[in-house]
Write a protein that holds these residues in place. Structure first.
Motif: not given
Length: 84
Positions: A45-51
């Motif tokens: 989820l964090v990676v998705s938000i960052e990207s």
């Protein structure tokens, strides 16, 4: 980006990444339960938000995040801080 655009973008990648039905995503629904998140899913989820948004999230950001609305508000706040 306005709040409606943020919500639509978040919901779009949640449906794709976490294979949840868009109808299950309600502002007052529990984020963890609806998405079936475990600790590894939070990383995704964090990676998705960052990207998707170019904002950095840390563990402390998730304190008090229970609902989708809490999550939307967090991302909106992060985007506003980034714009300053």
């Amino acid at each position: 980006m306005n709040k409606e655009e943020i919500i639509a973008r978040i919901n779009g990648f949640l449906v794709d990444e976490f294979e949840v039905d868009n109808d299950d995503i309600e502002p007052d629904a529990n984020l963890k339960d609806t998405l079936g998140l475990d600790s590894l899913d939070y990383v995704d989820l964090v990676v998705s938000i960052e990207s998707n948004f170019g904002v950095k999230l840390v563990e402390a950001d998730f304190v008090g995040i229970a609902t989708f609305q809490n999550f939307y508000d967090l991302i909106e706040t992060k985007l506003k801080a980034k714009a300053v």
